[in-house]
Design an enzyme around this catalytic site. Structure first.
Site, PDB file in Angstrom:
ATOM      1  CE1 TYR A 126      26.322  -8.757  50.336  1.00 31.43           C
ATOM      2  CE2 TYR A 126      24.397  -8.813  48.910  1.00 31.43           C
ATOM      3  CZ  TYR A 126      25.118  -9.332  49.965  1.00 31.43           C
ATOM      4  OH  TYR A 126      24.654 -10.428  50.650  1.00 31.43           O
ATOM      5  N   PRO A 185      34.086 -15.193  53.361  1.00 30.80           N
ATOM      6  CG  PRO A 185      32.981 -16.559  54.889  1.00 30.80           C
ATOM      7  CD  PRO A 185      34.342 -16.098  54.485  1.00 30.80           C
TER       8      PRO A 185
HETATM    9  C1  PHB Z   1      25.159 -18.126  52.913  1.00 36.99           C
HETATM   10  O1  PHB Z   1      25.729 -19.199  53.154  1.00 36.99           O
HETATM   11  O2  PHB Z   1      23.947 -18.082  52.695  1.00 36.99           O
HETATM   12  C2  PHB Z   1      25.940 -16.869  52.855  1.00 36.99           C
HETATM   13  C3  PHB Z   1      27.293 -16.860  53.162  1.00 36.99           C
HETATM   14  C4  PHB Z   1      27.994 -15.666  53.116  1.00 36.99           C
HETATM   15  C5  PHB Z   1      27.342 -14.495  52.754  1.00 36.99           C
HETATM   16  C6  PHB Z   1      26.006 -14.522  52.426  1.00 36.99           C
HETATM   17  C7  PHB Z   1      25.298 -15.700  52.482  1.00 36.99           C
HETATM   18  O3  PHB Z   1      28.029 -13.333  52.707  1.00 36.99           O
END
Ligand code: PHB
Ligand code: APR
Length: 389
Positions: free
Chosen positions: A384, A292
């Site tokens: 990004y 993630p």
């Molecule tokens: C989120 O759950 O808000 C989230 C997860 C991973 C990321 C950014 C935001 O890289």
């Protein structure tokens, strides 16, 4: 039942594909193993690239996204109690949009319902047949009765644990995988975020992330061991650990409150090749998983289904197979680049027990280089905000 495209899975990939096909005048049915509420109960990353926002806009499901999505012109990376801001807008001229993935799923489900399009929930024992022929079929059981869908194509959008990828003969598919030796413990709470942008922090105690869903709802994560039990984490323990891993200013700005949700997600990089087997296509998490870090999961699912919908549109409208023939290679080109970025960011931001002192120094040098190099910051920023598709 007869349809042009049978879509397996009603996550973001299946739903967005369904919407794109509907817009192109192509008939599709979605088969989903769970019920609507179950699908909507899953909490996933919430950062959208402009390309994903444009796709959602193109199918007319952007009303809430436009009203409630938060444009973010940058994000920060913390290291050794310092914070480096990546100025997305200044470096690339673009921003990302913070909007919960659950909300996108809800919006797409509602639009599907409003258009009278068919989704079969609680479809049990979904099975794919004859996708190596011109007449594939899908069978499923609903309420104890077996049903059959005859179709032209099957889109496997049923996630990492789905049946679609598992239906491909093992000799026809190659799998590439890296499992990381830790997970993310996430906590959702109705408290204001500690900053107006996201903070990804690398700390000797492990990684932490400060994210948000709205000005009044925060999403925080801390890196934990792969075999950690969520029951061992009281809210108090979570908040204490989070604040220890942030720079003093961010730590002081954290507002704590009772958790609405708390769960641990493992981290994995995974790609299947190819993504087409006769008349079966894989898209989204059925085809690939990213850790993630960088929030690429949904964004990659969006580019996959964009390429696939384009290919199917050319097939039906122009009587051309060029687009569906190119699907796998086109999608994989972008998938591998997003895998590379997610892996790089994961390696940069996490603490690995296996790191020797040399590797630790390399991570520190990476950060110091980033702090002073506009070129290095631009590399992070352009990935990004999302590579073009
Ligand atoms: C989120 O759950 O808000 C989230 C997860 C991973 C990321 C950014 C935001 O890289
Ligand atoms: N039959 C029918 N449906 C199935 C089956 C099956 N055998 N197996 C799984 N499904 C359903 C799941 O219940 C789920 O609703 O397929 C759906 C897959 O959805 P996701 O796991 O969300 O996968 P995808 O749509 O590719 O997601 C893309 O969104 O949810 C995130 O982490 C995901 O970031 C990624 C992105």
């Amino acid at each position: 039942m007869r349809t042009q495209v049978a879509i397996i899975g009603s996550g973001p990939a299946g739903l967005l594909l369904g919407a794109l096909l509907h817009k192109a005048g192509i008939d599709a049915v979605i088969l989903e193993r769970k019920d609507r509420d179950y699908v909507l109960s899953r909490i996933r990353a919430g950062v959208l690239e402009q390309g994903a926002v444009d796709l959602i806009t193109s199918v007319g499901v952007d009303t809430r996204l436009k009203a409630e999505g938060l444009p973010h012109a940058g994000f920060s990376m913390g290291f050794a109690n310092r914070r480096l801001r990546i100025d997305l807008a200044g470096l690339t001229g673009q921003h990302v949009t913070v909007y919960g993935q659950t909300e996108i799923t809800r919006d797409l489900m509602d639009a599907r319902l409003a258009h009278g399009l068919t989704t079969v929930y609680n479809a049990e024992d979904v099975a794919l047949h004859d996708f190596d022929s011109a007449k594939p079929r899908v069978t499923y059981v609903e309420g104890g009765v077996t049903h059959e869908i005859v179709c032209d194509f099957i889109a496997g959008c049923d996630g990492f644990h789905g049946i679609s990828r598992a239906s491909v003969p093992s000799g026809a598919i190659s799998l590439f995988e890296k499992v990381y030796p830790f997970g993310w413990l996430g906590l959702l709470a109705d408290v204001p975020p500690c900053d107006h942008e996201l903070i990804y922090a690398n700390h000797p105690r492990g990684f932490a992330l400060c994210s948000m869903r709205s000005p009044t709802r925060s999403r925080y994560y801390v890196q934990v061991g792969a075999d950690e039990d969520v029951a061992a984490w009281s809210d108090t323990r979570f908040w204490d650990e989070l604040r220890r891993r942030l720079d003093p200013e961010a730590a002081a700005a954290v507002t704590t409150g009772p958790s609405i949700e708390k769960s641990i997600a493992p981290l994995r990089s995974f790609v299947a090749e190819p993504l087409r087997f006769g008349r079966l296509f894989l898209a989204g998490d059925a085809a690939h998983i990213v850790p993630p870090t960088g929030a690429k999961g949904l964004n990659l699912a969006a580019s996959d289904v964009h390429y696939l919908a384009e290919g199917l549109r050319e097939y039906y409208r122009d009587n051309s197979e060029a687009g569906i023939n190119a699907y796998s290679a086109r999608a994989l080109d972008r998938i591998w680049k997003a895998e590379r970025f997610s892996w790089t960011l994961t390696m940069l931001l996490h603490r690995f027990d296996s790191m020797n002192p040399f590797e630790q120094r390399m991570q520190e040098a990476d950060f110091r280089y980033l702090e002073n190099s506009r070129a290095a910051q631009t590399t992070i920023a352009e990935n990004y905000i999302g590579l073009p598709f």
